[in-house]
Scaffold this motif. Structure first.
Motif, mmCIF file in Angstrom:
data_model
loop_
_atom_site.group_PDB
_atom_site.id
_atom_site.type_symbol
_atom_site.label_atom_id
_atom_site.label_comp_id
_atom_site.label_asym_id
_atom_site.label_seq_id
_atom_site.Cartn_x
_atom_site.Cartn_y
_atom_site.Cartn_z
ATOM 1 N N VAL A 1 0.837 -1.204 0.000
ATOM 2 C CA VAL A 1 0.000 0.000 0.000
ATOM 3 C C VAL A 1 0.872 1.254 0.000
ATOM 4 C CG1 VAL A 1 -1.671 1.349 1.334
ATOM 5 C CG2 VAL A 1 -1.953 -1.133 1.110
ATOM 6 N N SER A 2 1.919 1.245 0.833
ATOM 7 C CA SER A 2 2.765 2.437 0.976
ATOM 8 C C SER A 2 3.544 2.751 -0.300
ATOM 9 C CB SER A 2 3.740 2.243 2.137
ATOM 10 O OG SER A 2 3.049 2.066 3.359
ATOM 11 N N GLN A 3 4.154 1.723 -0.868
ATOM 12 C CA GLN A 3 5.094 1.957 -1.963
ATOM 13 C C GLN A 3 4.513 1.755 -3.358
ATOM 14 O OE1 GLN A 3 7.877 3.348 -1.165
ATOM 15 N NE2 GLN A 3 7.558 3.041 1.035
ATOM 16 N N VAL A 4 3.461 0.947 -3.472
ATOM 17 C CA VAL A 4 2.885 0.678 -4.790
ATOM 18 C C VAL A 4 1.573 1.435 -4.981
ATOM 19 C CG1 VAL A 4 2.008 -1.110 -6.359
ATOM 20 C CG2 VAL A 4 4.000 -1.574 -4.912
ATOM 21 N N THR A 5 0.589 1.167 -4.131
ATOM 22 C CA THR A 5 -0.714 1.820 -4.296
ATOM 23 C C THR A 5 -0.598 3.331 -4.222
ATOM 24 O OG1 THR A 5 -1.669 -0.094 -3.131
ATOM 25 C CG2 THR A 5 -3.114 1.790 -3.545
ATOM 26 N N PHE A 6 0.200 3.817 -3.261
ATOM 27 C CA PHE A 6 0.329 5.262 -3.074
ATOM 28 C C PHE A 6 1.702 5.784 -3.486
ATOM 29 C CE2 PHE A 6 -3.387 4.266 -0.653
ATOM 30 C CZ PHE A 6 -4.206 5.373 -0.827
ATOM 31 N N GLY A 7 2.476 4.980 -4.173
ATOM 32 C CA GLY A 7 3.711 5.442 -4.806
ATOM 33 C C GLY A 7 4.722 6.079 -3.877
ATOM 34 N N GLY A 8 4.761 5.655 -2.610
ATOM 35 C CA GLY A 8 5.743 6.185 -1.682
ATOM 36 C C GLY A 8 5.346 7.507 -1.036
ATOM 37 N N GLN A 9 4.123 7.942 -1.246
ATOM 38 C CA GLN A 9 3.644 9.199 -0.648
ATOM 39 C C GLN A 9 2.993 8.878 0.688
ATOM 40 O OE1 GLN A 9 0.246 11.197 -2.561
ATOM 41 N NE2 GLN A 9 1.477 13.074 -2.552
ATOM 42 N N ASP A 10 3.555 9.371 1.777
ATOM 43 C CA ASP A 10 3.035 8.985 3.089
ATOM 44 C C ASP A 10 1.919 9.905 3.565
ATOM 45 O OD1 ASP A 10 3.940 10.936 5.293
ATOM 46 O OD2 ASP A 10 5.843 10.578 4.279
ATOM 47 N N TRP A 11 1.153 9.372 4.523
ATOM 48 C CA TRP A 11 -0.055 10.060 4.984
ATOM 49 C C TRP A 11 0.236 11.285 5.840
ATOM 50 C CZ3 TRP A 11 -0.323 9.925 10.313
ATOM 51 C CH2 TRP A 11 0.393 8.920 10.954
ATOM 52 N N ARG A 12 1.438 11.415 6.344
ATOM 53 C CA ARG A 12 1.773 12.610 7.121
ATOM 54 C C ARG A 12 2.105 13.775 6.202
ATOM 55 N NH1 ARG A 12 4.915 9.593 11.962
ATOM 56 N NH2 ARG A 12 3.309 9.814 13.570
ATOM 57 N N GLN A 13 2.872 13.513 5.159
ATOM 58 C CA GLN A 13 3.234 14.573 4.221
ATOM 59 C C GLN A 13 2.082 14.920 3.296
ATOM 60 O OE1 GLN A 13 6.804 13.229 2.276
ATOM 61 N NE2 GLN A 13 8.115 13.870 3.975
ATOM 62 N N ALA A 14 1.199 13.935 3.068
ATOM 63 C CA ALA A 14 0.033 14.166 2.205
ATOM 64 C C ALA A 14 -1.211 13.732 2.970
ATOM 65 C CB ALA A 14 0.181 13.387 0.902
ATOM 66 N N PRO A 15 -1.637 14.531 3.952
ATOM 67 C CA PRO A 15 -2.757 14.133 4.813
ATOM 68 C C PRO A 15 -4.049 13.853 4.055
ATOM 69 C CG PRO A 15 -2.185 16.457 5.127
ATOM 70 C CD PRO A 15 -1.087 15.858 4.332
ATOM 71 N N GLY A 16 -4.162 14.375 2.851
ATOM 72 C CA GLY A 16 -5.367 14.122 2.060
ATOM 73 C C GLY A 16 -5.502 12.668 1.646
ATOM 74 N N THR A 17 -4.393 11.928 1.698
ATOM 75 C CA THR A 17 -4.431 10.507 1.327
ATOM 76 C C THR A 17 -4.723 9.600 2.520
ATOM 77 O OG1 THR A 17 -2.069 10.093 1.759
ATOM 78 C CG2 THR A 17 -2.649 10.978 -0.413
ATOM 79 N N ALA A 18 -4.687 10.142 3.712
ATOM 80 C CA ALA A 18 -4.726 9.324 4.925
ATOM 81 C C ALA A 18 -5.939 8.402 4.993
ATOM 82 C CB ALA A 18 -4.659 10.211 6.162
ATOM 83 N N ARG A 19 -7.131 8.961 4.888
ATOM 84 C CA ARG A 19 -8.330 8.151 5.060
ATOM 85 C C ARG A 19 -8.392 7.031 4.036
ATOM 86 N NH1 ARG A 19 -10.383 5.894 8.503
ATOM 87 N NH2 ARG A 19 -10.233 7.833 9.685
ATOM 88 N N GLN A 20 -8.094 7.358 2.789
ATOM 89 C CA GLN A 20 -8.138 6.338 1.747
ATOM 90 C C GLN A 20 -7.075 5.265 1.977
ATOM 91 O OE1 GLN A 20 -7.242 7.575 -2.350
ATOM 92 N NE2 GLN A 20 -9.103 6.515 -2.996
ATOM 93 N N MET A 21 -5.899 5.685 2.400
ATOM 94 C CA MET A 21 -4.821 4.735 2.660
ATOM 95 C C MET A 21 -5.206 3.790 3.794
ATOM 96 S SD MET A 21 -0.759 5.504 3.432
ATOM 97 C CE MET A 21 -0.567 6.455 1.933
ATOM 98 N N PHE A 22 -5.793 4.319 4.844
ATOM 99 C CA PHE A 22 -6.174 3.498 5.983
ATOM 100 C C PHE A 22 -7.316 2.537 5.626
ATOM 101 C CE2 PHE A 22 -4.873 7.373 8.736
ATOM 102 C CZ PHE A 22 -3.538 7.114 8.469
ATOM 103 N N ASP A 23 -8.205 2.957 4.716
ATOM 104 C CA ASP A 23 -9.304 2.095 4.290
ATOM 105 C C ASP A 23 -8.809 0.960 3.395
ATOM 106 O OD1 ASP A 23 -11.118 3.639 5.667
ATOM 107 O OD2 ASP A 23 -11.797 4.766 3.913
ATOM 108 N N VAL A 24 -7.803 1.244 2.588
ATOM 109 C CA VAL A 24 -7.287 0.255 1.640
ATOM 110 C C VAL A 24 -6.426 -0.807 2.324
ATOM 111 C CG1 VAL A 24 -5.614 -0.008 -0.259
ATOM 112 C CG2 VAL A 24 -7.433 1.699 -0.415
ATOM 113 N N PHE A 25 -5.734 -0.429 3.392
ATOM 114 C CA PHE A 25 -4.803 -1.348 4.037
ATOM 115 C C PHE A 25 -5.443 -2.675 4.460
ATOM 116 C CE2 PHE A 25 -2.860 -2.715 8.168
ATOM 117 C CZ PHE A 25 -1.717 -3.293 7.630
#
Length: 294
Positions: free
Chosen positions: A101-125
């Motif tokens: 999820v961290s490196q492929v789905t979101f291409g290495g963009q973390d949820w702290r630096q890109a808070p807009g991705t947080a909810r989606q990232m947490f739902d996908v995990f």
């Protein structure tokens, strides 16, 4: 795992002379199923909820970072988790879903630096973790000679599941996971039946979902037993023979596996072992490692 459904399966092809190499059997490392916490953004420490219990010292809601999570996504008490009341963290295994999820789905963009991705990232995990768990089971099933009659179907299911893991965040969030698990489970059940078919007395060992909490099973002959989803919490399994037993989803928390023989046990995971107790005489499948706390 869900639903006991039946499905047609392909019969083994008649042997022919061929110069084609045998198809390779995928392994956990090749499929990226071994956890690499250094490549993850601490997703299990944020996305998942836990309640204060014997496994966790505090309550934590889904989507809220654990107070032990540091700014570099490392656990600040990792070396002392059990003593501090976080034994549940020590037994968890994401099957490599975190780094996918961290490196492929979101291409290495973390949820702290890109808070807009947080909810989606947490739902996908959690979805990715289920897919990776299925890949683990499918890869194991493919490596079993007894499952040859369904090898083609197993390989097709593995390829489909692996393809799903590479979908977009939107596709993963919309996936009908129960339906996919059900389809895969048909093949895993058939694999289990094929492997256990040659074990004498197997029909007497149908203990799927059985309540065996605290059961006295010391030295028990459980060869080829169907223990899918069985509750074996704190069971005494010292010296038990669990060869070719189906342990998918079995709850082994605090079960005593000292001296038990788990050689060839079906669909056993590292998480299940980590949650149990054992010793240096416990015989393990080659794909799993002896927990450090044993």
């Amino acid at each position: 795992m869900s639903a006991d459904r039946t499905t047609g399966h392909r019969q083994p092809a008649q042997p022919t002379q061929s110069t084609e190499p045998a198809p390779s059997i995928p392994d956990a490392a090749g499929l990226g199923l071994l956890s690499d916490c250094g490549s993850c953004f601490g997703l299990c420490c944020v996305a998942l909820p836990f309640a204060a219990s014997a496994d966790f010292a505090i309550d934590k809601d889904a989507g809220r970072p654990c107070p032990n999570l540091q700014t570099d996504f490392r656990c600040g008490v990792h070396s002392d988790l059990r003593r501090r009341g976080f034994s549940g963290c020590t037994v968890f295994d994401c099957f490599g879903a975190g780094q996918k999820v961290s490196q492929v789905t979101f291409g290495g963009q973390d949820w702290r630096q890109a808070p807009g991705t947080a909810r989606q990232m947490f739902d996908v995990f959690p979805v990715m973790r289920q897919l990776h768990e299925l890949l683990w089971y499918l890869a194991e099933a493919l490596a079993l000679p007894a499952s040859r009659p369904v090898h083609a179907d197993l390989r097709a299911a593995l390829e489909k599941t692996e393809r799903l893991t590479r979908g977009s965040a939107e596709e993963l969030a919309a996936l009908d996971m129960p339906a996919h698990r059900g389809d895969v489970n048909v093949l895993l059940l058939r694999t289990s039946e094929l492997v256990r078919a040659g074990v004498r007395g197997r029909k007497k060992k149908e203990r799927r979902g059985a309540d065996l909490m605290g059961a006295r099973l010391k030295g028990a002959d459980l060869q080829g037993a169907n223990l899918r989803g069985a509750y074996l919490i704190a069971a005494d399994l010292k010296g038990a023979d669990l060869r070719r037993a189906d342990l998918i989803g079995a709850d082994l928390r605090d079960a005593d596996l000292s001296g038990a023989d788990l050689t060839g046990a079906l669909f056993l995971t590292q998480s299940q072992l980590n949650a149990a107790r054992g010793d240096a005489t416990t015989k393990l499948p080659p794909a799993l490692t002896r927990p450090t706390h044993w």
